[in-house]
Design a protein around this motif. Structure first.
Motif, PDB file in Angstrom:
ATOM      1  N   ASN A  93      -0.880  -4.467 -10.986  1.00 40.57           N
ATOM      2  CA  ASN A  93      -1.463  -3.130 -10.961  1.00 40.57           C
ATOM      3  C   ASN A  93      -1.899  -2.681  -9.579  1.00 40.57           C
ATOM      4  OD1 ASN A  93      -1.127  -2.860 -13.665  1.00 40.57           O
ATOM      5  ND2 ASN A  93      -3.147  -3.636 -14.182  1.00 40.57           N
ATOM      6  N   GLY A  94      -1.796  -3.513  -8.588  1.00 44.19           N
ATOM      7  CA  GLY A  94      -2.213  -3.153  -7.247  1.00 44.19           C
ATOM      8  C   GLY A  94      -1.665  -4.161  -6.266  1.00 44.19           C
ATOM      9  N   THR A  95      -1.843  -3.860  -5.017  1.00 45.35           N
ATOM     10  CA  THR A  95      -1.382  -4.760  -3.979  1.00 45.35           C
ATOM     11  C   THR A  95      -2.588  -5.455  -3.384  1.00 45.35           C
ATOM     12  OG1 THR A  95       0.379  -3.197  -3.482  1.00 45.35           O
ATOM     13  CG2 THR A  95      -0.090  -4.868  -1.822  1.00 45.35           C
ATOM     14  N   ASP A  96      -2.588  -6.792  -3.393  1.00 44.21           N
ATOM     15  CA  ASP A  96      -3.675  -7.541  -2.782  1.00 44.21           C
ATOM     16  C   ASP A  96      -3.492  -7.554  -1.281  1.00 44.21           C
ATOM     17  OD1 ASP A  96      -4.905  -8.097  -5.146  1.00 44.21           O
ATOM     18  OD2 ASP A  96      -3.861  -9.994  -5.444  1.00 44.21           O
ATOM     19  N   LYS A  97      -4.517  -7.132  -0.572  1.00 48.02           N
ATOM     20  CA  LYS A  97      -4.489  -7.110   0.880  1.00 48.02           C
ATOM     21  C   LYS A  97      -5.816  -7.632   1.374  1.00 48.02           C
ATOM     22  CE  LYS A  97      -1.201  -3.564   1.658  1.00 48.02           C
ATOM     23  NZ  LYS A  97      -0.152  -3.815   2.549  1.00 48.02           N
ATOM     24  N   ILE A  98      -5.793  -8.244   2.488  1.00 46.96           N
ATOM     25  CA  ILE A  98      -7.022  -8.597   3.170  1.00 46.96           C
ATOM     26  C   ILE A  98      -6.860  -8.084   4.592  1.00 46.96           C
ATOM     27  CG2 ILE A  98      -8.530 -10.455   3.956  1.00 46.96           C
ATOM     28  CD1 ILE A  98      -8.517 -10.264   0.961  1.00 46.96           C
TER      29      ILE A  98
END
Length: 158
Positions: A93-98
């Motif tokens: 459902n989303g893009t994991d980013k740090i």
């Protein structure tokens, strides 16, 4: 009033080691649903994050306490939350980013959910540096060490 001690050590997202005066335990889950495994057995907790409202129940006891197979309310609510957590942990459902971002708006509302109708839980000021943890559509889940929540991505620069 007695002395209390509690320290939570994050091992991975959703997995923590807990240290307290009474011993060591491990917890798995996210705000809203956790399972804690310790010397007294296995305890499940479901609740509404950041509300102070929750329900806990011993799911499996150690040999020295009376076992509890769990109530039907806990089983139903627990099943719903486990499905929600599975989608949250493993869903697309989303893009994991740090990455790091800067607030460009004079005042940026931090919301509980990625929606303009969601409750405002905090506020960032222009120039604040935030960590962007996840992007979902036009929303970013951010934190700055004091506050965390959803903000409109259009008011962030990277």
């Amino acid at each position: 009033m007695g002395f209390k001690f509690r320290k939570r050590i994050k091992i991975a997202p959703g997995i923590n080691i807990n240290l307290s005066k009474s011993g060591v335990s491990a917890s798995v889950g996210k705000p809203g649903a956790t399972v804690n495994i310790g010397k007294n057995g296995v305890k499940g907790t479901v609740g509404i994050p950041d509300s102070g409202l929750s329900y806990s129940e011993t799911l499996k006891s150690n040999a020295n306490t009376k076992p509890n197979n769990g109530s039907s309310v806990f089983k139903v609510v627990g099943t719903i939350i486990v499905v929600f957590l599975a989608v949250s942990f493993f869903g697309k459902n989303g893009t994991d980013k740090i990455e790091t971002g800067h607030v460009t708006a004079n005042s940026l509302r931090v919301r509980l959910e990625p929606s303009v109708n969601a409750n405002v839980i905090s506020e960032f000021k222009k120039g604040d540096i935030v960590t962007i943890n996840k992007i979902q559509g036009k929303w970013s889940f951010v934190s700055n060490g004091e506050s965390k929540g959803w903000v409109s991505s259009s008011y962030l620069s990277k």
